[in-house]
Write a protein that holds these residues in place. Structure first.
Motif, PDB file in Angstrom:
ATOM      1  N   SER A  85       0.818  -1.215   0.000  1.00 58.01           N
ATOM      2  CA  SER A  85       0.000   0.000   0.000  1.00 58.01           C
ATOM      3  C   SER A  85       0.856   1.270   0.000  1.00 58.01           C
ATOM      4  O   SER A  85       0.443   2.302  -0.529  1.00 58.01           O
ATOM      5  CB  SER A  85      -0.934   0.004   1.207  1.00 58.01           C
ATOM      6  N   SER A  86       2.040   1.211   0.569  1.00 59.04           N
ATOM      7  CA  SER A  86       2.918   2.386   0.598  1.00 59.04           C
ATOM      8  C   SER A  86       3.323   2.823  -0.800  1.00 59.04           C
ATOM      9  O   SER A  86       3.536   4.013  -1.059  1.00 59.04           O
ATOM     10  CB  SER A  86       4.164   2.097   1.440  1.00 59.04           C
ATOM     11  N   LEU A  87       3.413   1.882  -1.730  1.00 59.91           N
ATOM     12  CA  LEU A  87       3.792   2.202  -3.112  1.00 59.91           C
ATOM     13  C   LEU A  87       2.606   2.734  -3.911  1.00 59.91           C
ATOM     14  O   LEU A  87       2.726   3.734  -4.621  1.00 59.91           O
ATOM     15  CB  LEU A  87       4.371   0.963  -3.791  1.00 59.91           C
ATOM     16  N   ILE A  88       1.447   2.097  -3.787  1.00 62.29           N
ATOM     17  CA  ILE A  88       0.314   2.527  -4.622  1.00 62.29           C
ATOM     18  C   ILE A  88      -0.238   3.879  -4.205  1.00 62.29           C
ATOM     19  O   ILE A  88      -0.711   4.640  -5.044  1.00 62.29           O
ATOM     20  CB  ILE A  88      -0.809   1.466  -4.681  1.00 62.29           C
ATOM     21  N   VAL A  89      -0.181   4.199  -2.922  1.00 62.10           N
ATOM     22  CA  VAL A  89      -0.693   5.505  -2.517  1.00 62.10           C
ATOM     23  C   VAL A  89       0.190   6.628  -3.079  1.00 62.10           C
ATOM     24  O   VAL A  89      -0.299   7.673  -3.504  1.00 62.10           O
ATOM     25  CB  VAL A  89      -0.863   5.605  -0.981  1.00 62.10           C
ATOM     26  N   LYS A  90       1.498   6.401  -3.120  1.00 66.08           N
ATOM     27  CA  LYS A  90       2.398   7.393  -3.722  1.00 66.08           C
ATOM     28  C   LYS A  90       2.082   7.581  -5.190  1.00 66.08           C
ATOM     29  O   LYS A  90       2.047   8.704  -5.706  1.00 66.08           O
ATOM     30  CB  LYS A  90       3.862   6.946  -3.570  1.00 66.08           C
ATOM     31  N   SER A  91       1.856   6.473  -5.896  1.00 64.33           N
ATOM     32  CA  SER A  91       1.539   6.533  -7.311  1.00 64.33           C
ATOM     33  C   SER A  91       0.218   7.260  -7.548  1.00 64.33           C
ATOM     34  O   SER A  91       0.105   8.092  -8.445  1.00 64.33           O
ATOM     35  CB  SER A  91       1.468   5.117  -7.878  1.00 64.33           C
ATOM     36  N   ALA A  92      -0.794   6.962  -6.734  1.00 61.56           N
ATOM     37  CA  ALA A  92      -2.110   7.592  -6.902  1.00 61.56           C
ATOM     38  C   ALA A  92      -2.067   9.087  -6.619  1.00 61.56           C
ATOM     39  O   ALA A  92      -2.730   9.877  -7.302  1.00 61.56           O
ATOM     40  CB  ALA A  92      -3.127   6.908  -5.987  1.00 61.56           C
ATOM     41  N   ILE A  93      -1.290   9.485  -5.622  1.00 62.97           N
ATOM     42  CA  ILE A  93      -1.153  10.911  -5.307  1.00 62.97           C
ATOM     43  C   ILE A  93      -0.453  11.629  -6.462  1.00 62.97           C
ATOM     44  O   ILE A  93      -0.868  12.714  -6.887  1.00 62.97           O
ATOM     45  CB  ILE A  93      -0.389  11.106  -3.985  1.00 62.97           C
ATOM     46  N   LYS A  94       0.598  11.019  -6.985  1.00 66.12           N
ATOM     47  CA  LYS A  94       1.377  11.637  -8.062  1.00 66.12           C
ATOM     48  C   LYS A  94       0.608  11.669  -9.383  1.00 66.12           C
ATOM     49  O   LYS A  94       0.547  12.707 -10.054  1.00 66.12           O
ATOM     50  CB  LYS A  94       2.687  10.867  -8.245  1.00 66.12           C
TER      51      LYS A  94
END
Length: 198
Positions: free
Chosen positions: A130-139
Motif C-alpha cells: 500500500s505504501s507504493l500505490i498511494v504514492k503513485s495515486a497521489i502523483k
C-alpha cells in the motif's frame, strides 16, 4: 585501575536495579526503540502477514480471499499505513475459513468458520504494498485523503481483492472532491483502472 573497575561495576549494578524498578514489564528494546516495537499503524502487507501467521496455526496452505483497511477516525494512510484492518482467509486444506481483525497494528480478534472459497489470492500474487500505490495515486491522479468529518472514509483506504479474472490492490480517496478508488496489479504495480463517484 581496580578502583575504576569497581566504580564501573557499581554503576552497572545501580543501572540494572533502577531499570528493573522503573520498567519491570518492558524490554530494553521497547525502552530504547519504542516506535520499532510498538507499531500502531501498519501497511497492507504487514496486516496480510499478521493474518496469515494466525491462519497457519489452523491450516498449512491458507490463501487470502480479501482484505481491507477499516476506519479509525484518523486521517491517515498517506504513507500506506493504517491502524485498523480486517480480512478473510480461506483454509484451503480443511475447507474452512478464518476472519481476522487488527486494531492499532495488533491482531485483536479472529474466528474460524465452516465456509471456504475457491477464488483466492495466492501469496505469489502479492508483491506490491500500500505504501507504493498511494504514492503513485497521489502523483498520477492528485488523489487526496478523505476528511476527518467523513465518518465512513477518512484518510486513504486500501483493499486487496479479486473478481472472477483479476486480482487488485486499491487505494481510495478523493479526486476533485469526489470519492475515487484506483486499482493496481498487486504483482506488478501496473495501473488497472479507477472508479469515481459523480
Amino acid at each position: 585501575m581496580k578502583r575504576k573497575l569497581i566504580f564501573v561495576l557499581i554503576l552497572v549494578v545501580i543501572g540494572i536495579i533502577g531499570y528493573k524498578k522503573l520498567a519491570p514489564n518492558k524490554s530494553l528494546l521497547e525502552i530504547c526503540f519504542p516506535t520499532i516495537v510498538e507499531k500502531t499503524e501498519i501497511t497492507l502487507l504487514d496486516a496480510y502477514f499478521i493474518g496469515m501467521e494466525k491462519a497457519k496455526e489452523f491450516d498449512s496452505n491458507p490463501e487470502l480471499v480479501f482484505m481491507n483497511s477499516v476506519n479509525d477516525g484518523e486521517v491517515s494512510g498517506r504513507d500506506g499505513k493504517r491502524g485498523n484492518w480486517q480480512g478473510y482467509i480461506s483454509l484451503t486444506d480443511s475447507n474452512k475459513s478464518l476472519v481476522f481483525a487488527i486494531e492499532k497494528g495488533k491482531l485483536i480478534n479472529y474466528r474460524v468458520g465452516d465456509v471456504s472459497y475457491e477464488k483466492t489470492i495466492k501469496p505469489s500474487s502479492i508483491k506490491i504494498d500500500s505504501s507504493l500505490i498511494v504514492k503513485s495515486a497521489i502523483k498520477e491522479f492528485n488523489l487526496k485523503s478523505g476528511p476527518k468529518s467523513d465518518s465512513f472514509s477518512n484518510g486513504f483506504h486500501f483493499r486487496l481483492l479479486r473478481d472472477a479474472e483479476n486480482i487488485f490492490i486499491s487505494v481510495e480517496g478523493l479526486i476533485d472532491g469526489k470519492q475515487a478508488e484506483i486499482f493496481y496489479n498487486p504483482e506488478t504495480g501496473e495501473y488497472m483502472g479507477r472508479v469515481q463517484s459523480n
